[in-house]
Design a protein around this motif. Structure first.
Motif, short mmCIF file in Angstrom:
data_model
loop_
_atom_site.label_atom_id
_atom_site.label_comp_id
_atom_site.label_asym_id
_atom_site.label_seq_id
_atom_site.Cartn_x
_atom_site.Cartn_y
_atom_site.Cartn_z
N GLU A 44 0.84 -1.20 0.00
CA GLU A 44 0.00 0.00 0.00
C GLU A 44 0.88 1.26 0.00
OE1 GLU A 44 -3.69 1.55 2.72
OE2 GLU A 44 -2.04 0.59 3.78
N TYR A 45 0.46 2.27 -0.77
CA TYR A 45 1.15 3.56 -0.74
C TYR A 45 0.68 4.35 0.47
CZ TYR A 45 3.11 3.01 -5.40
OH TYR A 45 3.83 2.57 -6.48
N ILE A 46 1.62 5.03 1.11
CA ILE A 46 1.32 5.86 2.28
C ILE A 46 2.06 7.19 2.12
CG2 ILE A 46 0.88 3.97 3.89
CD1 ILE A 46 4.19 5.75 4.07
N VAL A 47 1.73 8.14 3.01
CA VAL A 47 2.44 9.41 3.04
C VAL A 47 3.18 9.48 4.37
CG1 VAL A 47 2.25 11.92 3.06
CG2 VAL A 47 0.79 10.57 1.55
N TYR A 48 4.49 9.63 4.29
CA TYR A 48 5.33 9.83 5.46
C TYR A 48 5.76 11.30 5.40
CZ TYR A 48 8.80 8.80 9.06
OH TYR A 48 9.52 8.77 10.23
N PRO A 49 5.29 12.16 6.32
CA PRO A 49 5.48 13.60 6.19
C PRO A 49 6.90 14.07 5.85
CG PRO A 49 4.04 13.16 8.01
CD PRO A 49 4.54 11.82 7.53
N ALA A 50 7.90 13.48 6.43
CA ALA A 50 9.26 13.96 6.19
C ALA A 50 9.83 13.53 4.84
CB ALA A 50 10.18 13.49 7.32
N HIS A 51 9.22 12.52 4.19
CA HIS A 51 9.79 12.00 2.93
C HIS A 51 8.81 11.95 1.77
CE1 HIS A 51 13.52 10.96 4.92
NE2 HIS A 51 12.82 10.37 5.87
N GLY A 52 7.52 12.11 2.02
CA GLY A 52 6.54 12.07 0.94
C GLY A 52 5.90 10.71 0.78
N VAL A 53 5.61 10.34 -0.47
CA VAL A 53 4.88 9.10 -0.76
C VAL A 53 5.84 7.92 -0.83
CG1 VAL A 53 3.41 7.91 -2.43
CG2 VAL A 53 3.08 10.35 -2.00
N GLY A 54 5.51 6.87 -0.10
CA GLY A 54 6.30 5.64 -0.11
C GLY A 54 5.37 4.44 -0.11
N MET A 55 5.97 3.26 -0.29
CA MET A 55 5.17 2.03 -0.29
C MET A 55 5.62 1.13 0.85
SD MET A 55 4.83 -1.00 -3.10
CE MET A 55 3.64 -0.28 -4.20
N ILE A 56 4.64 0.57 1.56
CA ILE A 56 4.96 -0.39 2.60
C ILE A 56 5.33 -1.70 1.90
CG2 ILE A 56 4.11 -1.70 4.59
CD1 ILE A 56 2.17 0.64 5.12
N VAL A 57 6.57 -2.12 2.02
CA VAL A 57 7.00 -3.34 1.34
C VAL A 57 6.95 -4.56 2.27
CG1 VAL A 57 8.36 -2.23 -0.46
CG2 VAL A 57 9.44 -2.76 1.73
N ALA A 58 6.98 -4.31 3.58
CA ALA A 58 6.92 -5.43 4.53
C ALA A 58 6.58 -4.93 5.92
CB ALA A 58 8.26 -6.16 4.57
N ILE A 59 6.09 -5.84 6.74
CA ILE A 59 5.92 -5.59 8.17
C ILE A 59 6.71 -6.70 8.83
CG2 ILE A 59 4.31 -5.39 10.09
CD1 ILE A 59 2.13 -4.67 8.01
N GLU A 60 7.75 -6.33 9.57
CA GLU A 60 8.63 -7.35 10.12
C GLU A 60 8.94 -7.09 11.59
OE1 GLU A 60 11.83 -6.86 7.29
OE2 GLU A 60 12.91 -5.54 8.64
N GLU A 61 9.46 -8.13 12.24
CA GLU A 61 9.91 -8.02 13.62
C GLU A 61 11.42 -8.03 13.63
OE1 GLU A 61 8.45 -10.88 16.41
OE2 GLU A 61 6.41 -10.08 16.33
N GLN A 62 11.99 -7.15 14.45
CA GLN A 62 13.44 -7.09 14.58
C GLN A 62 13.78 -6.97 16.06
OE1 GLN A 62 15.12 -3.80 12.40
NE2 GLN A 62 16.11 -5.14 10.95
N GLU A 63 14.88 -7.60 16.44
CA GLU A 63 15.31 -7.47 17.82
C GLU A 63 16.35 -6.38 17.90
OE1 GLU A 63 17.39 -10.21 21.14
OE2 GLU A 63 15.65 -11.10 20.11
N VAL A 64 16.06 -5.35 18.71
CA VAL A 64 16.95 -4.21 18.87
C VAL A 64 17.21 -4.01 20.36
CG1 VAL A 64 17.28 -1.74 18.44
CG2 VAL A 64 16.00 -3.12 16.80
N ALA A 65 18.45 -4.08 20.76
CA ALA A 65 18.85 -3.91 22.16
C ALA A 65 18.03 -4.78 23.11
CB ALA A 65 18.74 -2.43 22.55
N GLY A 66 17.81 -6.00 22.70
CA GLY A 66 17.09 -6.94 23.55
C GLY A 66 15.58 -6.84 23.48
N LEU A 67 15.07 -5.84 22.78
CA LEU A 67 13.63 -5.68 22.64
C LEU A 67 13.20 -6.12 21.25
CD1 LEU A 67 13.27 -2.08 24.12
CD2 LEU A 67 12.57 -4.20 25.23
#
Length: 187
Positions: free
Chosen positions: A16-39
């Motif tokens: 889906e295309y979305i608007v991210y205010p600081a960068h404009g129009v982008g596309m969501i390519v994935a929804i993923e989980e990542q472990e960062v600093a133990g979280l």
């Protein structure tokens, strides 16, 4: 450690295309989980093709960064109507106006961006713009045209032409416009 997750979160889905205010129009390519600093964080992976940029935004931060769905067609029509209006240039110092224009562009609000396009537009027979005016105009025009192109399924060039066609309809675009505007301000 990246694990692909489901394709929908908070009403946003992959592809889906979305608007991210600081960068404009982008596309969501994935929804993923990542472990960062133990979280473990759930992230939207957003691709901005024009900037060759990939952004990973935590799902929990979507509201605070102002990410939104593309505008509806009636809002696009209202934005195109906005650019046909008379430019409203405040009689304040350029640095203050530039800050206001920058804030409007980065707000991600299509109507606010169309106001910047309208206010900074110069037709061929009008005086030259300063470098910073031209930069802000091009940035606003880019954001507006990309969103209109995505909503109306047009090419970027077609979207720019549509905006320029509406700008040309604007009243008092020409040599006498500034003289008349100055007379009105003096009255």
């Amino acid at each position: 450690m990246v694990a692909k997750k489901s394709v929908q979160r908070l009403g946003f889905k992959t592809g889906e295309y979305i608007v991210y205010p600081a960068h404009g129009v982008g596309m969501i390519v994935a929804i993923e989980e990542q472990e960062v600093a133990g979280l473990t964080l759930e992230l939207f992976v957003i691709s901005f093709e024009q900037d060759k940029l990939t952004l990973r935004v935590p799902v929990a931060k979507i509201k605070s960064v102002g990410m939104r769905k593309l505008a509806e067609e009636d809002l696009v029509a209202k934005a195109l109507d906005t650019v046909t209006g008379r430019a409203r240039v405040k009689r304040t110092m350029w640095s203050r106006r530039a800050q206001e224009y920058e804030a409007k562009i980065n707000s991600g609000d299509l109507i606010a961006i169309s106001e910047v396009v309208r206010d900074l537009y110069r037709s061929d027979d009008q005086p030259e713009q300063s470098y910073s005016e031209r930069q802000l105009f091009e940035q606003a025009m880019d954001r507006m045209s990309r969103e209109i192109a995505a909503v109306n399924r047009l090419t970027l060039t077609e979207a720019v032409q549509l905006i320029e066609k509406n700008l040309a309809k604007s009243p008092r675009r020409g040599k006498n416009a500034e003289a008349e505007a100055d007379e009105e301000a003096a009255a």
